[in-house]
Design a protein around this motif. Structure first.
Motif, PDB file in Angstrom:
ATOM      1  N   ASP A 193       6.516   8.914   6.922  1.00  9.97           N
ATOM      2  CA  ASP A 193       7.266   8.493   7.830  1.00  9.97           C
ATOM      3  C   ASP A 193       7.601   6.892   7.490  1.00  9.97           C
ATOM      4  OD1 ASP A 193       7.933  10.701   9.041  1.00  9.97           O
ATOM      5  OD2 ASP A 193       6.194  10.457  10.901  1.00  9.97           O
ATOM      6  N   VAL A 194       6.611   6.332   6.638  1.00 13.29           N
ATOM      7  CA  VAL A 194       6.302   5.024   6.446  1.00 13.29           C
ATOM      8  C   VAL A 194       7.365   4.743   5.237  1.00 13.29           C
ATOM      9  CG1 VAL A 194       4.948   3.042   5.757  1.00 13.29           C
ATOM     10  CG2 VAL A 194       3.983   4.917   7.180  1.00 13.29           C
ATOM     11  N   GLU A 195       8.060   3.498   5.309  1.00 16.14           N
ATOM     12  CA  GLU A 195       9.053   3.047   4.451  1.00 16.14           C
ATOM     13  C   GLU A 195       8.353   2.020   3.591  1.00 16.14           C
ATOM     14  OE1 GLU A 195      12.566   2.355   2.420  1.00 16.14           O
ATOM     15  OE2 GLU A 195      12.511   3.661   4.125  1.00 16.14           O
ATOM     16  N   PHE A 196       7.632   1.114   4.577  1.00 10.88           N
ATOM     17  CA  PHE A 196       6.900   0.164   3.844  1.00 10.88           C
ATOM     18  C   PHE A 196       5.839  -0.392   4.419  1.00 10.88           C
ATOM     19  CE2 PHE A 196       6.695  -4.270   1.867  1.00 10.88           C
ATOM     20  CZ  PHE A 196       6.765  -3.818   0.587  1.00 10.88           C
ATOM     21  N   ALA A 197       4.568  -0.360   3.922  1.00 13.22           N
ATOM     22  CA  ALA A 197       3.195  -0.837   4.517  1.00 13.22           C
ATOM     23  C   ALA A 197       2.706  -1.671   3.446  1.00 13.22           C
ATOM     24  CB  ALA A 197       2.382   0.382   4.832  1.00 13.22           C
ATOM     25  N   VAL A 198       2.197  -2.843   4.115  1.00 13.11           N
ATOM     26  CA  VAL A 198       1.484  -3.796   3.363  1.00 13.11           C
ATOM     27  C   VAL A 198       0.229  -4.245   4.091  1.00 13.11           C
ATOM     28  CG1 VAL A 198       1.794  -6.391   2.654  1.00 13.11           C
ATOM     29  CG2 VAL A 198       3.961  -4.987   2.791  1.00 13.11           C
ATOM     30  N   LEU A 199      -0.720  -4.462   3.007  1.00 11.43           N
ATOM     31  CA  LEU A 199      -2.025  -4.911   3.665  1.00 11.43           C
ATOM     32  C   LEU A 199      -2.039  -6.558   3.566  1.00 11.43           C
ATOM     33  CD1 LEU A 199      -5.038  -3.912   4.386  1.00 11.43           C
ATOM     34  CD2 LEU A 199      -5.607  -3.925   2.048  1.00 11.43           C
ATOM     35  N   ILE A 206       0.782  -1.239  -0.151  1.00  8.56           N
ATOM     36  CA  ILE A 206      -0.080  -0.047  -0.054  1.00  8.56           C
ATOM     37  C   ILE A 206       0.914   1.078   0.071  1.00  8.56           C
ATOM     38  CG2 ILE A 206      -1.691   1.319   1.373  1.00  8.56           C
ATOM     39  CD1 ILE A 206      -2.724  -1.319  -0.182  1.00  8.56           C
ATOM     40  N   ILE A 207       1.918   1.313   0.759  1.00  6.83           N
ATOM     41  CA  ILE A 207       2.920   2.406   0.880  1.00  6.83           C
ATOM     42  C   ILE A 207       4.520   1.773   0.541  1.00  6.83           C
ATOM     43  CG2 ILE A 207       3.786   4.202   2.145  1.00  6.83           C
ATOM     44  CD1 ILE A 207       1.113   4.191   3.830  1.00  6.83           C
ATOM     45  N   LYS A 208       5.169   2.622  -0.435  1.00  3.89           N
ATOM     46  CA  LYS A 208       6.551   2.261  -0.587  1.00  3.89           C
ATOM     47  C   LYS A 208       7.341   3.304  -0.586  1.00  3.89           C
ATOM     48  CE  LYS A 208       9.202  -0.482  -3.739  1.00  3.89           C
ATOM     49  NZ  LYS A 208       9.271  -1.558  -4.954  1.00  3.89           N
ATOM     50  N   ASP A 209       8.397   3.438   0.294  1.00  2.00           N
ATOM     51  CA  ASP A 209       9.386   4.801   0.222  1.00  2.00           C
ATOM     52  C   ASP A 209       8.412   5.897   0.462  1.00  2.00           C
ATOM     53  OD1 ASP A 209      11.398   3.253  -0.321  1.00  2.00           O
ATOM     54  OD2 ASP A 209      11.066   3.406  -2.570  1.00  2.00           O
ATOM     55  N   GLY A 210       7.392   5.771   1.502  1.00  2.00           N
ATOM     56  CA  GLY A 210       6.746   6.919   1.785  1.00  2.00           C
ATOM     57  C   GLY A 210       5.642   7.327   0.735  1.00  2.00           C
ATOM     58  N   LYS A 211       5.420   6.654  -0.235  1.00  2.00           N
ATOM     59  CA  LYS A 211       4.570   7.206  -1.377  1.00  2.00           C
ATOM     60  C   LYS A 211       3.331   6.039  -1.187  1.00  2.00           C
ATOM     61  CE  LYS A 211       5.434   9.991  -4.091  1.00  2.00           C
ATOM     62  NZ  LYS A 211       5.085  11.228  -4.045  1.00  2.00           N
ATOM     63  N   VAL A 212       2.160   6.631  -1.402  1.00  2.00           N
ATOM     64  CA  VAL A 212       0.883   5.892  -1.554  1.00  2.00           C
ATOM     65  C   VAL A 212       0.620   5.129  -2.872  1.00  2.00           C
ATOM     66  CG1 VAL A 212      -1.411   5.584  -1.189  1.00  2.00           C
ATOM     67  CG2 VAL A 212      -0.182   7.171   0.483  1.00  2.00           C
ATOM     68  N   MET A 213       0.642   3.770  -2.981  1.00  2.00           N
ATOM     69  CA  MET A 213       0.464   3.171  -4.096  1.00  2.00           C
ATOM     70  C   MET A 213      -1.306   3.346  -4.378  1.00  2.00           C
ATOM     71  SD  MET A 213       3.477   2.266  -4.388  1.00  2.00           S
ATOM     72  CE  MET A 213       3.758   1.076  -5.872  1.00  2.00           C
ATOM     73  N   LEU A 228       6.494  -0.548   8.437  1.00  2.00           N
ATOM     74  CA  LEU A 228       7.665  -0.528   8.825  1.00  2.00           C
ATOM     75  C   LEU A 228       8.145   0.952   8.512  1.00  2.00           C
ATOM     76  CD1 LEU A 228      10.539  -1.576   9.194  1.00  2.00           C
ATOM     77  CD2 LEU A 228      10.846  -1.977   6.655  1.00  2.00           C
ATOM     78  N   LEU A 229       8.491   1.602   9.550  1.00  2.00           N
ATOM     79  CA  LEU A 229       8.687   3.014   9.774  1.00  2.00           C
ATOM     80  C   LEU A 229      10.146   3.116   9.017  1.00  2.00           C
ATOM     81  CD1 LEU A 229       7.522   3.911  13.160  1.00  2.00           C
ATOM     82  CD2 LEU A 229       6.498   4.413  10.920  1.00  2.00           C
ATOM     83  N   LYS A 230      10.499   4.316   8.641  1.00  2.00           N
ATOM     84  CA  LYS A 230      11.758   4.616   8.122  1.00  2.00           C
ATOM     85  C   LYS A 230      12.819   4.599   9.173  1.00  2.00           C
ATOM     86  CE  LYS A 230      10.359   7.538   4.079  1.00  2.00           C
ATOM     87  NZ  LYS A 230      10.447   8.804   3.340  1.00  2.00           N
ATOM     88  N   LYS A 231      13.924   4.291   8.974  1.00  2.00           N
ATOM     89  CA  LYS A 231      15.036   4.321  10.105  1.00  2.00           C
ATOM     90  C   LYS A 231      15.177   5.458  11.058  1.00  2.00           C
ATOM     91  CE  LYS A 231      18.153   1.687  11.577  1.00  2.00           C
ATOM     92  NZ  LYS A 231      18.093   0.205  12.083  1.00  2.00           N
ATOM     93  N   GLU A 232      15.147   6.745  10.105  1.00  2.00           N
ATOM     94  CA  GLU A 232      15.190   8.060  10.828  1.00  2.00           C
ATOM     95  C   GLU A 232      14.203   8.242  12.081  1.00  2.00           C
ATOM     96  OE1 GLU A 232      14.143   9.160   6.613  1.00  2.00           O
ATOM     97  OE2 GLU A 232      15.349   7.710   7.594  1.00  2.00           O
ATOM     98  N   VAL A 233      12.918   7.719  11.960  1.00  2.00           N
ATOM     99  CA  VAL A 233      11.930   7.922  12.788  1.00  2.00           C
ATOM    100  C   VAL A 233      11.797   7.060  13.785  1.00  2.00           C
ATOM    101  CG1 VAL A 233      10.786   9.388  11.233  1.00  2.00           C
ATOM    102  CG2 VAL A 233      10.123   7.102  11.175  1.00  2.00           C
ATOM    103  N   LEU A 234      12.442   5.776  13.623  1.00  2.00           N
ATOM    104  CA  LEU A 234      12.344   4.878  14.741  1.00  2.00           C
ATOM    105  C   LEU A 234      13.122   5.174  15.934  1.00  2.00           C
ATOM    106  CD1 LEU A 234      13.146   1.596  12.520  1.00  2.00           C
ATOM    107  CD2 LEU A 234      10.992   2.268  13.535  1.00  2.00           C
ATOM    108  N   PRO A 235      12.497   4.832  16.964  1.00  2.00           N
ATOM    109  CA  PRO A 235      13.226   5.223  18.248  1.00  2.00           C
ATOM    110  C   PRO A 235      14.530   4.385  18.386  1.00  2.00           C
ATOM    111  CG  PRO A 235      11.568   3.603  18.654  1.00  2.00           C
ATOM    112  CD  PRO A 235      11.433   3.977  17.469  1.00  2.00           C
ATOM    113  N   LEU A 236      15.589   4.929  19.063  1.00  2.00           N
ATOM    114  CA  LEU A 236      16.924   4.363  19.359  1.00  2.00           C
ATOM    115  C   LEU A 236      16.545   3.284  20.141  1.00  2.00           C
ATOM    116  CD1 LEU A 236      19.212   7.334  19.826  1.00  2.00           C
ATOM    117  CD2 LEU A 236      19.078   5.735  17.812  1.00  2.00           C
TER     118      LEU A 236
END
Length: 286
Positions: A132-138, A97-104, A147-155
């Protein structure tokens, strides 16, 4: 057979039949249903309700119909385990559904989802921006995996290369004021140890609603009296403080002595103890 007897007998018979079919189907029937299982479940329930309340109905025919539909569900699961093509046909495939922050958009339309419904699913995952989403699958079950992007994930401790103590399951050793001896033994503790811990906390066994021992051997309790403030034992912090004091004392002894050999002995043991403290510190921190 009068109406009341018919309803009672029918209800008991179908409860037993439905329970048996559900047990055969496994826990999956109670968790996530595929489209086929959803339709089958509705049909089975409708058949049971119709036969139970339809006083002129034939009980044997109703049971037979439920067994047939239950068999279809069982065969569906059995074949699905062995054949991926069969699973893909009956249960569907995961859709990106979402890839590299872009909605398919095309995939979203294909699955009959609106952007509002997508945003609702994202909010359920505590995600409020698609960027903020790297990858989202229905998933085929209708869940959204994100799967959130690496830069927004908590340490995490792994990101910082920090050693952490392993966590294991906790053991419930007290429930409703009663000691669970099997759980106490599994935690590697004795009744004597439990009595000492409760005494240190200033509570009696009768006043404990729930007691659990964590992987470090620390006892946590919840009392019936919610107003009662129970002090939290901190044996690990005390042990760490004691080790640090011993290490500092060795260094002081080294400074106070005039013998070079004795001074070297104190310094050597101080260094060894410091190394041990560094290794144990992740396990001794609260």
């Amino acid at each position: 057979m009068n109406e009341w007897t018919h309803i009672i007998v029918s209800s008991v018979l179908f409860v037993v039949t439905l329970f048996a079919i559900t047990k055969i189907g496994g826990k999956k029937q109670l968790a996530e249903l595929s489209f086929f299982e959803y339709v089958s479940g509705i049909t089975i329930g409708s058949i049971a309700g119709e036969v139970i309340m339809g006083l002129d109905g034939n009980l044997f025919h109703g049971v037979l119909a439920i067994v047939i539909f239950g068999s279809f569900t069982y065969l569906h699961d059995l074949i699905g385990i062995k054949s991926k093509k069969f699973r893909d046909f009956f249960e569907g495939k995961a859709t990106v559904i979402i890839k590299d922050g872009k909605v398919m958009e095309e995939n979203l339309k294909k699955e009959k989802y609106t952007i509002d419904e997508l945003n609702s699913l994202l909010r359920q995952k505590n995600v409020f921006k698609t960027a903020d989403v790297e990858f989202a699958v229905l998933e085929p079950k209708g869940d959204l995996s994100v799967l959130l992007k690496k830069e927004v994930l908590p340490l995490t401790a792994k990101d910082l290369n920090l050693p952490v103590a392993p966590e294991k399951e906790s053991y419930t050793v007290i429930m409703d004021g009663n000691v669970l001896n099997d759980q106490l033994a599994a935690a590697g503790k004795t009744k004597g140890w439990l009595d000492i811990e409760l005494t240190n906390l200033g509570v009696t066994l009768d006043n404990v609603f729930l007691g659990q021992v964590d992987s470090y051997g620390k006892l946590f309790i919840d009392t019936y009296d919610d107003q009662l403030q129970v002090p939290s034992p901190q044996p690990r912090k005390l042990l760490l403080a004691m080790l640090n004091k011993c290490q500092a004392d060795l260094e002081l002894f080294a400074l106070a002595t005039e013998s070079s050999s004795t001074r070297e002995m104190y310094n050597k043991n101080a260094r060894k103890l410091q190394e041990a403290i560094q290794k144990l510190k992740p396990f001794l921190k609260e």
